[in-house]
Design an enzyme around this catalytic site. Structure first.
Site, PDB file in Angstrom:
ATOM      1  N   CYS A  50       0.836  -1.208   0.000  1.00 39.95           N
ATOM      2  CA  CYS A  50       0.000   0.000   0.000  1.00 39.95           C
ATOM      3  C   CYS A  50       0.869   1.256   0.000  1.00 39.95           C
ATOM      4  CB  CYS A  50      -0.903  -0.008   1.234  1.00 39.95           C
ATOM      5  SG  CYS A  50      -1.734   1.574   1.505  1.00 39.95           S
ATOM      6  N   CYS A  53       0.362   3.267   3.505  1.00 39.80           N
ATOM      7  CA  CYS A  53       0.734   2.736   4.822  1.00 39.80           C
ATOM      8  C   CYS A  53       2.047   3.366   5.305  1.00 39.80           C
ATOM      9  CB  CYS A  53       0.876   1.213   4.752  1.00 39.80           C
ATOM     10  SG  CYS A  53      -0.666   0.315   5.031  1.00 39.80           S
ATOM     11  N   HIS A 113      -4.346   0.250   7.968  1.00 39.08           N
ATOM     12  CA  HIS A 113      -4.788   0.063   6.591  1.00 39.08           C
ATOM     13  C   HIS A 113      -6.253  -0.360   6.473  1.00 39.08           C
ATOM     14  CE1 HIS A 113      -4.121  -0.918   2.325  1.00 39.08           C
ATOM     15  NE2 HIS A 113      -4.811  -2.024   2.545  1.00 39.08           N
ATOM     16  N   ASN A 153     -13.300   9.549  -1.685  1.00 39.77           N
ATOM     17  CA  ASN A 153     -13.834   8.467  -2.508  1.00 39.77           C
ATOM     18  C   ASN A 153     -13.624   7.190  -1.735  1.00 39.77           C
ATOM     19  OD1 ASN A 153     -14.417  10.001  -4.828  1.00 39.77           O
ATOM     20  ND2 ASN A 153     -12.256   9.924  -5.408  1.00 39.77           N
ATOM     21  N   SER A 161      -8.611   4.576  -5.289  1.00 42.83           N
ATOM     22  CA  SER A 161      -7.504   3.797  -5.816  1.00 42.83           C
ATOM     23  C   SER A 161      -6.974   2.838  -4.761  1.00 42.83           C
ATOM     24  CB  SER A 161      -6.394   4.749  -6.270  1.00 42.83           C
ATOM     25  OG  SER A 161      -6.008   5.574  -5.188  1.00 42.83           O
ATOM     26  N   HIS A 164      -6.983   1.963   1.902  1.00 43.50           N
ATOM     27  CA  HIS A 164      -6.446   2.641   3.096  1.00 43.50           C
ATOM     28  C   HIS A 164      -7.306   3.877   3.382  1.00 43.50           C
ATOM     29  CE1 HIS A 164      -2.833   3.151   5.756  1.00 43.50           C
ATOM     30  NE2 HIS A 164      -3.499   4.281   5.955  1.00 43.50           N
ATOM     31  N   HIS A 166      -8.494   7.276   3.636  1.00 40.96           N
ATOM     32  CA  HIS A 166      -7.882   8.541   3.232  1.00 40.96           C
ATOM     33  C   HIS A 166      -8.898   9.404   2.513  1.00 40.96           C
ATOM     34  CE1 HIS A 166      -7.762   6.262  -0.546  1.00 40.96           C
ATOM     35  NE2 HIS A 166      -7.641   7.425  -1.189  1.00 40.96           N
ATOM     36  N   GLN A 168      -9.023  13.247  -0.103  1.00 39.00           N
ATOM     37  CA  GLN A 168      -8.229  14.170  -0.897  1.00 39.00           C
ATOM     38  C   GLN A 168      -8.683  15.597  -0.620  1.00 39.00           C
ATOM     39  OE1 GLN A 168      -7.196  13.345  -4.962  1.00 39.00           O
ATOM     40  NE2 GLN A 168      -8.369  11.440  -4.924  1.00 39.00           N
TER      41      GLN A 168
HETATM   42  P1  H2U Z   1      -8.170   8.227  -4.429  1.00 37.64           P
HETATM   43  O1  H2U Z   1      -8.139   6.909  -3.730  1.00 37.64           O
HETATM   44  O2  H2U Z   1      -9.410   9.038  -4.107  1.00 37.64           O
HETATM   45  O3  H2U Z   1      -7.935   8.067  -5.907  1.00 37.64           O
HETATM   46  O4  H2U Z   1      -6.960   9.100  -3.837  1.00 37.64           O
HETATM   47  C1  H2U Z   1      -5.644   8.686  -3.881  1.00 37.64           C
HETATM   48  C2  H2U Z   1      -4.752   9.829  -4.351  1.00 37.64           C
HETATM   49  O5  H2U Z   1      -3.418   9.508  -3.984  1.00 37.64           O
HETATM   50  C3  H2U Z   1      -4.762  10.028  -5.855  1.00 37.64           C
HETATM   51  O6  H2U Z   1      -5.191  11.344  -6.150  1.00 37.64           O
HETATM   52  C4  H2U Z   1      -2.540   9.999  -4.973  1.00 37.64           C
HETATM   53  C5  H2U Z   1      -3.297   9.835  -6.270  1.00 37.64           C
HETATM   54  O7  H2U Z   1      -2.885  10.822  -7.205  1.00 37.64           O
HETATM   55  N1  H2U Z   1      -1.301   9.242  -4.901  1.00 37.64           N
HETATM   56  C6  H2U Z   1      -0.135   9.877  -4.551  1.00 37.64           C
HETATM   57  O8  H2U Z   1      -0.128  11.093  -4.365  1.00 37.64           O
HETATM   58  N2  H2U Z   1       1.013   9.162  -4.406  1.00 37.64           N
HETATM   59  C7  H2U Z   1       1.107   7.822  -4.633  1.00 37.64           C
HETATM   60  O9  H2U Z   1       2.152   7.240  -4.456  1.00 37.64           O
HETATM   61  C8  H2U Z   1      -0.073   7.080  -5.120  1.00 37.64           C
HETATM   62  C9  H2U Z   1      -1.367   7.822  -5.167  1.00 37.64           C
HETATM   63 ZN    ZN Z   2      -2.339   1.065   3.725  1.00 39.93          ZN
END
Ligand code: H2U
Ligand code: ZN
Length: 338
Positions: A50, A53, A113, A153, A161, A164, A166, A168
Site C-alpha cells: 500500500c 501505509c 490500513h 472516494n 484507488s 487505506h 484517506h 483528498q
Molecule cells: P483516491 O483513492 O481518491 O484516488 O486518492 C488517492 C490519491 O493519492 C490520488 O489522487 C494519490 C493519487 O494521485 N497518490 C499519490 O499522491 N502518491 C502515490 O504514491 C499514489 C497515489
Molecule cells: Zn495502507
C-alpha cells in the site's frame, strides 16, 4: 395533491436549482444488467504493497514517515499546481479558458490500513476533523486559493484507488461548478427572504422527521427531499456556521460522531463496506465573509438495492434529468431502521 409514494413527479433542489424525476412505481423492475463484485475483502492492518501505509514507498518515489495519527502529503499526481500563472483566453465568446492554479493533497486518516470512518475510534476521527480544519485554514489563507474542496472516494466502485482510509483535498483558484451553483442559490434565498436556506431547511426536516436519519447536538443527517442517489444523504450543521473553521470543540466531536453514525448505517444496509463519495461544501476562501454559506456535507453512494447492484447516471439522466425510483422518504426509513 398527487401521491408522492405512487405518482411520477419531479422535485426541486433549492441548492442547485435543478430538478430530479421521482418514479416510485418503478422499483419492481427486473435487473439483468451489470452486477458488481462484492469485494468484501478482508484487508490486513498493514499492507506492504500500500502506498499510503506508514514507512512505505509511494508511486511518486517519496517514502511515507512512520506516522501514528493522521498524515498529510502533497498529491504526487496533483491535478492542480501552485505555480500556474493566472491568465485568461477568449475567442469569439465561444472558446474560453482560464489557467487554474491550485494545490492537491492527500490525507491519511490513520496508519491502520483496514479501517474506515465507520469503525474508527471517535477520538481518532476527531483528529481527522482537526486535520481538515487545519488544512482548510492553511490552504485557504493562500492568496491564490479561492476554494478548498475536501472529499473522500470510498470503495473501488467509486474510483478510490486504495482501501487505506484517506481523503483528498483539491484547492483551486476558481469556484468549482457545484459550489458556484450552491452559492448563487444561497445568496438568492437570502436576498429574497432574509434568512439562510439551509437553516430554514434543517428546521423543516427536524420538525417533519420523515427524512431524518441521524442527529446529535451539532449536526443532522437527512436524505434530502431532492436526493438523486438512492441513499444520498446530507449532513447539515444545526447552527449557522459558514465553514469548518467556525466549529466549536463540541461541534468537532459532533462532526466525528455524526460521520461515524452515518457511515455505520450505510455499512449495515447491505452488509458491506459501503462505497460513496462524500465531501464538504462551505465558505470559499476568497477573503470575503460569505454569510450566505451554510456548512454541510454530501454523501453520494452508488448502491441501489444490494451490495452488487448499483445505480448508473446514464441515458435519460445524462441527456435530460436525473431520476430515482425509491423515494427519499423510503430511503430514510430504511436507513433509520438499521
Ligand atoms: P483516491 O483513492 O481518491 O484516488 O486518492 C488517492 C490519491 O493519492 C490520488 O489522487 C494519490 C493519487 O494521485 N497518490 C499519490 O499522491 N502518491 C502515490 O504514491 C499514489 C497515489
Ligand atoms: Zn495502507
Amino acid at each position: 395533491m398527487f401521491d408522492w409514494k405512487q405518482d411520477p413527479h419531479r422535485r426541486f433542489n433549492p441548492l442547485t436549482r435543478e430538478w430530479v424525476l421521482v418514479s416510485p412505481h418503478r422499483t419492481q423492475r427486473p435487473w439483468q444488467g451489470q452486477v458488481e463484485s462484492d469485494a468484501a475483502v478482508n484487508q490486513p492492518e498493514y499492507d506492504p504493497e500500500c502506498y499510503l501505509c506508514p514507512g512505505n514507498a509511494r508511486a511518486g518515489g517519496a517514502r511515507n514517515p512512520h506516522y501514528t495519527s493522521t498524515f498529510v502529503f502533497d498529491n504526487d499526481f496533483a491535478a492542480l499546481k501552485p505555480g500556474t500563472p493566472l491568465d485568461r483566453f477568449e475567442s469569439d465568446g465561444l472558446l474560453i479558458a482560464e489557467s487554474e492554479p491550485g494545490l492537491c493533497r492527500v490525507v491519511c486518516f490513520s496508519p491502520q490500513h483496514n479501517l474506515t470512518i465507520a469503525n474508527m475510534q471517535p477520538a481518532d476521527l476527531r483528529k481527522v476533523v482537526d486535520t481538515w480544519v487545519d488544512q482548510y485554514g492553511e490552504l485557504g489563507r493562500r492568496p491564490s486559493i479561492g476554494y478548498v474542496q475536501i472529499f473522500e472516494n470510498r470503495g473501488a466502485m467509486m474510483g478510490a484507488s486504495n482501501p487505506h482510509p484517506h481523503c483528498q483535498i483539491w484547492s483551486s483558484h476558481a469556484l468549482p461548478n457545484e459550489v458556484a451553483k450552491e452559492q448563487a442559490s444561497q445568496l438568492a434565498w437570502g436576498d429574497a427572504r432574509g434568512t439562510c436556506l439551509l437553516c430554514d431547511y434543517a428546521k423543516l426536516e427536524q420538525a417533519a422527521r420523515e427524512r431524518v436519519v441521524e442527529e446529535n447536538e451539532s449536526f443532522l443527517t437527512v436524505v434530502p427531499f431532492w436526493a438523486v442517489w438512492p441513499f444520498e444523504t446530507m449532513v447539515i450543521s444545526k447552527r449557522h456556521l459558514s465553514g469548518i473553521d467556525e466549529l466549536s470543540e463540541a461541534d468537532r466531536d459532533g462532526l466525528a460522531d455524526i460521520l461515524k453514525r452515518t457511515t455505520a448505517r450505510y455499512d449495515r444496509l447491505f452488509q458491506v463496506s459501503f462505497p460513496y463519495s462524500q465531501g464538504f461544501h462551505q465558505r470559499p476562501t476568497d477573503g470575503l465573509d460569505h454569510p450566505e454559506w451554510h456548512l454541510h456535507l454530501h454523501f453520494y453512494p452508488p448502491l441501489l438495492r444490494s451490495a452488487t447492484v448499483r445505480k448508473f447516471l446514464v441515458g435519460y439522466e445524462m441527456l435530460a434529468t436525473p431520476q430515482r425510483d425509491i423515494t427519499p422518504e423510503a430511503a430514510a426509513e430504511r436507513l433509520r431502521e438499521l
